[in-house]
Motif scaffolding. Structure first.
Motif, PDB file in Angstrom:
ATOM      1  N   ALA A 355      -0.026 -66.069  33.081  1.00  0.00           N
ATOM      2  CA  ALA A 355      -1.262 -66.492  32.891  1.00  0.00           C
ATOM      3  C   ALA A 355      -1.497 -68.332  33.658  1.00  0.00           C
ATOM      4  CB  ALA A 355      -1.071 -66.847  31.201  1.00  0.00           C
ATOM      5  N   LYS A 356       0.007 -69.121  33.507  1.00  0.00           N
ATOM      6  CA  LYS A 356      -0.647 -70.192  34.610  1.00  0.00           C
ATOM      7  C   LYS A 356      -1.022 -69.556  36.066  1.00  0.00           C
ATOM      8  CE  LYS A 356       1.033 -74.441  32.937  1.00  0.00           C
ATOM      9  NZ  LYS A 356       0.077 -74.724  32.387  1.00  0.00           N
ATOM     10  N   PRO A 357       0.120 -69.557  36.695  1.00  0.00           N
ATOM     11  CA  PRO A 357       0.069 -69.127  37.877  1.00  0.00           C
ATOM     12  C   PRO A 357      -1.407 -68.310  38.606  1.00  0.00           C
ATOM     13  CG  PRO A 357       2.159 -68.259  37.031  1.00  0.00           C
ATOM     14  CD  PRO A 357       1.482 -68.969  35.892  1.00  0.00           C
ATOM     15  N   ILE A 358      -1.678 -67.456  37.526  1.00  0.00           N
ATOM     16  CA  ILE A 358      -2.911 -66.479  37.735  1.00  0.00           C
ATOM     17  C   ILE A 358      -4.015 -67.985  37.894  1.00  0.00           C
ATOM     18  CG2 ILE A 358      -4.326 -65.125  36.755  1.00  0.00           C
ATOM     19  CD1 ILE A 358      -2.559 -64.066  36.126  1.00  0.00           C
ATOM     20  N   PHE A 359      -4.266 -67.884  36.428  1.00  0.00           N
ATOM     21  CA  PHE A 359      -5.136 -69.755  36.545  1.00  0.00           C
ATOM     22  C   PHE A 359      -5.133 -70.963  37.571  1.00  0.00           C
ATOM     23  CE2 PHE A 359      -6.896 -73.198  35.046  1.00  0.00           C
ATOM     24  CZ  PHE A 359      -8.265 -73.615  35.024  1.00  0.00           C
ATOM     25  N   TRP A 360      -3.947 -70.875  37.796  1.00  0.00           N
ATOM     26  CA  TRP A 360      -3.512 -72.495  39.295  1.00  0.00           C
ATOM     27  C   TRP A 360      -4.709 -71.259  40.650  1.00  0.00           C
ATOM     28  CZ3 TRP A 360      -1.247 -71.328  44.064  1.00  0.00           C
ATOM     29  CH2 TRP A 360      -1.641 -72.507  44.545  1.00  0.00           C
ATOM     30  N   LEU A 361      -4.326 -70.101  40.347  1.00  0.00           N
ATOM     31  CA  LEU A 361      -4.629 -69.177  42.402  1.00  0.00           C
ATOM     32  C   LEU A 361      -6.528 -69.572  41.697  1.00  0.00           C
ATOM     33  CD1 LEU A 361      -4.436 -67.644  44.280  1.00  0.00           C
ATOM     34  CD2 LEU A 361      -3.613 -66.049  43.083  1.00  0.00           C
ATOM     35  N   LEU A 362      -6.871 -69.088  40.738  1.00  0.00           N
ATOM     36  CA  LEU A 362      -8.241 -68.760  40.409  1.00  0.00           C
ATOM     37  C   LEU A 362      -8.632 -69.940  40.677  1.00  0.00           C
ATOM     38  CD1 LEU A 362     -10.399 -66.529  39.284  1.00  0.00           C
ATOM     39  CD2 LEU A 362      -9.936 -67.640  37.101  1.00  0.00           C
ATOM     40  N   GLU A 363      -8.218 -71.565  40.153  1.00  0.00           N
ATOM     41  CA  GLU A 363      -8.868 -72.234  40.092  1.00  0.00           C
ATOM     42  C   GLU A 363      -9.205 -73.148  41.537  1.00  0.00           C
ATOM     43  OE1 GLU A 363      -8.831 -76.568  37.711  1.00  0.00           O
ATOM     44  OE2 GLU A 363      -6.772 -75.687  38.244  1.00  0.00           O
ATOM     45  N   ASN A 364      -8.055 -72.505  42.559  1.00  0.00           N
ATOM     46  CA  ASN A 364      -7.529 -73.468  43.655  1.00  0.00           C
ATOM     47  C   ASN A 364      -8.944 -72.228  44.678  1.00  0.00           C
ATOM     48  OD1 ASN A 364      -5.647 -74.949  45.224  1.00  0.00           O
ATOM     49  ND2 ASN A 364      -5.179 -73.835  43.245  1.00  0.00           N
ATOM     50  N   ILE A 365      -9.256 -70.576  44.271  1.00  0.00           N
ATOM     51  CA  ILE A 365      -9.878 -70.101  44.592  1.00  0.00           C
ATOM     52  C   ILE A 365     -11.900 -70.867  44.399  1.00  0.00           C
ATOM     53  CG2 ILE A 365     -10.895 -67.631  44.776  1.00  0.00           C
ATOM     54  CD1 ILE A 365      -8.826 -66.617  44.416  1.00  0.00           C
ATOM     55  N   HIS A 366     -11.599 -71.212  43.500  1.00  0.00           N
ATOM     56  CA  HIS A 366     -13.318 -71.698  42.596  1.00  0.00           C
ATOM     57  C   HIS A 366     -12.885 -72.965  43.417  1.00  0.00           C
ATOM     58  CE1 HIS A 366     -15.889 -74.339  39.644  1.00  0.00           C
ATOM     59  NE2 HIS A 366     -16.199 -73.196  40.041  1.00  0.00           N
ATOM     60  N   ALA A 367     -12.118 -74.029  43.935  1.00  0.00           N
ATOM     61  CA  ALA A 367     -12.339 -74.804  44.694  1.00  0.00           C
ATOM     62  C   ALA A 367     -13.142 -74.932  45.894  1.00  0.00           C
ATOM     63  CB  ALA A 367     -11.224 -75.745  44.928  1.00  0.00           C
ATOM     64  N   TYR A 368     -12.947 -73.772  46.399  1.00  0.00           N
ATOM     65  CA  TYR A 368     -13.574 -73.617  47.543  1.00  0.00           C
ATOM     66  C   TYR A 368     -15.040 -72.940  47.842  1.00  0.00           C
ATOM     67  CZ  TYR A 368      -9.451 -74.172  50.289  1.00  0.00           C
ATOM     68  OH  TYR A 368      -8.202 -75.516  50.470  1.00  0.00           O
ATOM     69  N   VAL A 369     -15.352 -71.648  46.709  1.00  0.00           N
ATOM     70  CA  VAL A 369     -16.436 -70.773  46.728  1.00  0.00           C
ATOM     71  C   VAL A 369     -17.174 -71.866  45.656  1.00  0.00           C
ATOM     72  CG1 VAL A 369     -15.341 -68.739  47.305  1.00  0.00           C
ATOM     73  CG2 VAL A 369     -15.232 -69.170  44.737  1.00  0.00           C
ATOM     74  N   GLY A 370     -16.640 -71.876  44.399  1.00  0.00           N
ATOM     75  CA  GLY A 370     -17.838 -72.812  43.568  1.00  0.00           C
ATOM     76  C   GLY A 370     -18.686 -71.977  42.691  1.00  0.00           C
ATOM     77  N   ASN A 371     -17.893 -71.525  42.596  1.00  0.00           N
ATOM     78  CA  ASN A 371     -18.890 -69.493  41.692  1.00  0.00           C
ATOM     79  C   ASN A 371     -17.385 -68.934  40.725  1.00  0.00           C
ATOM     80  OD1 ASN A 371     -20.163 -67.259  40.841  1.00  0.00           O
ATOM     81  ND2 ASN A 371     -21.427 -68.180  40.407  1.00  0.00           N
ATOM     82  N   TRP A 372     -17.199 -69.201  39.293  1.00  0.00           N
ATOM     83  CA  TRP A 372     -15.914 -69.126  38.834  1.00  0.00           C
ATOM     84  C   TRP A 372     -16.139 -66.851  38.896  1.00  0.00           C
ATOM     85  CZ3 TRP A 372     -12.277 -71.063  37.499  1.00  0.00           C
ATOM     86  CH2 TRP A 372     -11.690 -72.063  37.780  1.00  0.00           C
ATOM     87  N   GLY A 373     -17.914 -66.733  39.448  1.00  0.00           N
ATOM     88  CA  GLY A 373     -17.384 -65.004  39.391  1.00  0.00           C
ATOM     89  C   GLY A 373     -16.729 -64.033  40.311  1.00  0.00           C
ATOM     90  N   LEU A 378     -12.961 -62.465  43.603  1.00  0.00           N
ATOM     91  CA  LEU A 378     -11.702 -62.513  45.058  1.00  0.00           C
ATOM     92  C   LEU A 378      -9.885 -62.967  44.574  1.00  0.00           C
ATOM     93  CD1 LEU A 378     -13.468 -65.434  46.578  1.00  0.00           C
ATOM     94  CD2 LEU A 378     -12.847 -63.259  47.806  1.00  0.00           C
ATOM     95  N   LEU A 379      -9.951 -63.118  43.387  1.00  0.00           N
ATOM     96  CA  LEU A 379      -8.712 -63.201  42.832  1.00  0.00           C
ATOM     97  C   LEU A 379      -8.574 -61.208  42.449  1.00  0.00           C
ATOM     98  CD1 LEU A 379      -6.360 -64.358  41.005  1.00  0.00           C
ATOM     99  CD2 LEU A 379      -7.974 -64.359  39.087  1.00  0.00           C
ATOM    100  N   THR A 380      -8.836 -60.768  42.345  1.00  0.00           N
ATOM    101  CA  THR A 380      -8.958 -59.474  41.620  1.00  0.00           C
ATOM    102  C   THR A 380      -8.112 -58.638  43.215  1.00  0.00           C
ATOM    103  OG1 THR A 380     -10.100 -59.034  40.442  1.00  0.00           O
ATOM    104  CG2 THR A 380      -9.626 -56.850  41.069  1.00  0.00           C
ATOM    105  N   ILE A 381      -9.045 -59.022  44.346  1.00  0.00           N
ATOM    106  CA  ILE A 381      -8.912 -58.408  46.072  1.00  0.00           C
ATOM    107  C   ILE A 381      -7.624 -58.760  45.987  1.00  0.00           C
ATOM    108  CG2 ILE A 381      -8.777 -58.372  48.408  1.00  0.00           C
ATOM    109  CD1 ILE A 381     -12.339 -58.214  47.107  1.00  0.00           C
ATOM    110  N   LEU A 382      -6.669 -59.965  45.966  1.00  0.00           N
ATOM    111  CA  LEU A 382      -5.257 -60.725  46.224  1.00  0.00           C
ATOM    112  C   LEU A 382      -4.392 -59.929  45.231  1.00  0.00           C
ATOM    113  CD1 LEU A 382      -6.271 -64.292  46.668  1.00  0.00           C
ATOM    114  CD2 LEU A 382      -5.982 -62.697  48.196  1.00  0.00           C
ATOM    115  N   ILE A 383      -4.583 -59.724  43.982  1.00  0.00           N
ATOM    116  CA  ILE A 383      -3.743 -58.855  43.030  1.00  0.00           C
ATOM    117  C   ILE A 383      -3.459 -57.425  43.758  1.00  0.00           C
ATOM    118  CG2 ILE A 383      -3.719 -58.269  40.669  1.00  0.00           C
ATOM    119  CD1 ILE A 383      -4.612 -60.530  39.270  1.00  0.00           C
TER     120      ILE A 383
END
Length: 558
Positions: A355-373, A378-383
């Motif tokens: 869970a921690k690396p998943i959130f880390w990745l999700l948080e870093n993606i959010h830093a670029y796109v600015g929307n959690w949805g 994008l996280l789903t596509i990467l997985i």
């Protein structure tokens, strides 16, 4: 083939059992697995505080026998005068009784009614507050959480920080508490200044406590808490040696808790009260030995505390002990900056390692796109890309299974009533055609830990709370209000079922057709962010499976 079905049924059964257990807990019924996530075992009787309200001095290497005397809790806290201290993110109400922090509002964290979340409360129906005071081995009462304090000074210091100083004096001992807030911070700096004006040869001990009733946290919105009952609510303690330990209210009732009763000088340690999305914690200095305790002080009222020995304070002498009090959300990036081990307040359950690396990745993606949805998409596509080789092999296996489906049906008719010969014929055909009958199961089995880990990420992350996506999705942490995403998910599962080879058993074939409907109903109660992940995952899987099926185009049975 039968072994493959057995594995799939085991996977679906376990997932259904876990979902049903979460629903049982949500409805206030006991867990099917007997208790919740907890590191507690048996209680260590040494140093356990009694059930009285004012703590007794604990037995430590530098302290003598305990004092059984106590004072009942002051009865006028609700009616007592209160003093307000606030910054941009925190509004505190400090009671004149005990100089206790009895109310804490978080203006940046809003409820469904667009009101600040109230973390600390002192009402007839809900009690959750922080307190501190002095105790000693002798009979004289010292200023504690039942004493009346006077406001000596308030305003802003030279750095522009809001502060308030409250003072109380008992039996020749004066205690001044200074509360200071830093700009934009959920951490309160609290200084305890002890001045001895009389003769007291007994060592003085400072205690800091968090007190809370055993109720689950108040629902913050119409859906909030639908699955939050599965998260931990109660006291917790961290020490350098024992790490993070949660104490269930029920375990405290039964005296079945284990806590490190003493912390060595120099070792970091803190005590906390945890609930879904939010927490409070006392973080004392670490220069001296400290004692930790927890217990029940009244009907449905619990505490966790820490004692710091100040030693014998001679007449005219002044001793100052500083501590910090955190009252705020479990934002991972924020917690990591406060104290050692503090990020553990955000609990991902047993799959923290994923869970921690998943959130880390999700948080870093959010830093670029600015929307959690969009971050979840994008996280789903990467997985999906990570699992692509495995999924491709699986879909190829399923496509081959669909290709030989007519031959399997002929075999079933040919060897009707002879299951052993049927299995031998099927295995021989699989060997010649180089088909792995278990190939379609592996991606499902492997993705389950990832799915559960993402479930805990979305369930535990206050960052997702009140986070909109598009159109009707205004909060990814609660269920879709119009159930559109679960319906889309059901449709995507139905399409996947049609793309898969039909089981030769008519009963199993019907069950597989009804499975999308069953799962969509369960997903009605899941956070929208989790359903969004599953919808995108299904759509990508359909595209991938369709493409692979096209590779076998003319050979496939329609």
């Amino acid at each position: 083939m039968d072994f493959k079905k057995t594995i799939l049924w085991a996977v679906f059964s376990m997932a259904g059992l876990m979902l049903y257990n979460n629903w049982q807990v949500h409805e206030g019924k006991p867990s099917l697995f007997g208790g919740s996530q907890n590191n507690s075992a048996a209680i260590d009787k040494k140093g356990q505080p009694t059930s009285i309200d004012t703590p007794r001095v604990l037995q430590s290497e530098n302290l003598a026998a305990p004092n059984q005397a106590s004072n009942p809790i002051a009865s006028g806290i609700e009616a007592a005068e209160k003093f307000t201290l606030q910054n941009e993110v925190l509004v505190l109400e400090i009671s004149a009784i005990g100089a206790n922090i009895v109310e804490a509002r978080l203006p940046k964290q809003l409820t469904a009614e667009n009101k600040p979340v109230e973390l600390f409360q002192y009402t007839p129906t809900h009690k959750y507050f922080a307190r501190s005071g002095l105790i000693t081995l002798g009979n004289p009462d010292l200023p504690n959480h039942t004493s009346t304090f006077k406001l000596m000074q308030s305003g802003k210091d030279a750095s522009g920080r809001p502060f308030a100083i409250l003072m109380s004096e008992r039996n020749g001992t004066k205690l001044e508490k200074t509360f200071t807030l830093n700009p934009g911070s959920y951490v309160v700096d609290i200084s305890h200044r002890v001045t001895q004006m009389g003769a007291n040869t007994n060592p003085i001990v400072l205690y800091t406590e968090l007190v809370r009733d055993g109720a689950q946290e108040q629902k913050i919105g119409p859906f909030d808490g639908a699955f939050s009952a599965s998260t931990f609510t109660g006291p917790a303690v961290y020490t350098e040696k024992e790490k993070f330990n949660k104490l269930e209210f029920t375990a405290i009732d039964k005296n079945k808790i284990t806590i490190p009763t003493q912390v060595a000088a120099g070792d970091p340690a803190w005590i906390a009260m945890v609930q879904h999305y939010f927490a409070s914690a006392w973080i004392p200095g670490d220069k001296t030995v400290r004692d930790i305790y927890a217990g029940k002080i009244d009907n449905n009222l619990y505490r966790i505390g820490m004692q710091i020995p100040l030693g014998v304070v001679a007449p005219g002498m002044v001793v100052i002990e500083n501590a910090r009090l955190f009252v705020g959300p479990q934002e991972e990036s924020l917690l990591e900056t406060i104290a050692p081990g503090f990020a553990l307040l955000k609990d991902y359950g047993y799959l923290t390692i994923l869970a921690k690396p998943i959130f880390w990745l999700l948080e870093n993606i959010h830093a670029y796109v600015g929307n959690w949805g969009w971050s979840i998409i994008l996280l789903t596509i990467l997985i999906k890309l990570v699992f692509f080789p495995l999924s491709a092999a699986s879909y190829k296996s399923m496509a081959r299974m669909k290709e030989v489906q007519p031959r399997l049906l002929l075999m079933k008719e040919q060897y009707k009533g002879e299951p052993q010969k049927l299995n031998q014929a099927m295995m021989e055909m699989y060997r010649k055609e180089k088909i792995n009958p278990l190939g379609g199961c592996l991606p499902v089995v492997i993705q389950i830990p990832v799915f559960i880990s993402l479930y805990w990420v979305l369930l535990s992350s206050v960052e997702m709370r009140n986070a909109p996506w598009v159109l009707w999705i205004h909060d990814l942490s609660v269920p879709d209000p119009y159930y559109i995403l679960p319906i889309i998910m059901a449709a995507s599962m139905f399409i996947q079922t049609k793309l898969n080879p039909t089981p030769p058993d008519p009963v199993q074939a019907k069950i597989m057709m009804y499975m999308p409907l069953v799962f969509s109903v369960m997903f009605f109660f899941f956070p929208a962010g989790l359903v969004l992940y599953w919808v995108v995952n299904n759509i990508l899987s359909i595209a991938q499976q369709w493409q692979i099926n096209q590779m076998f185009g003319k050979k496939l049975t329609k």
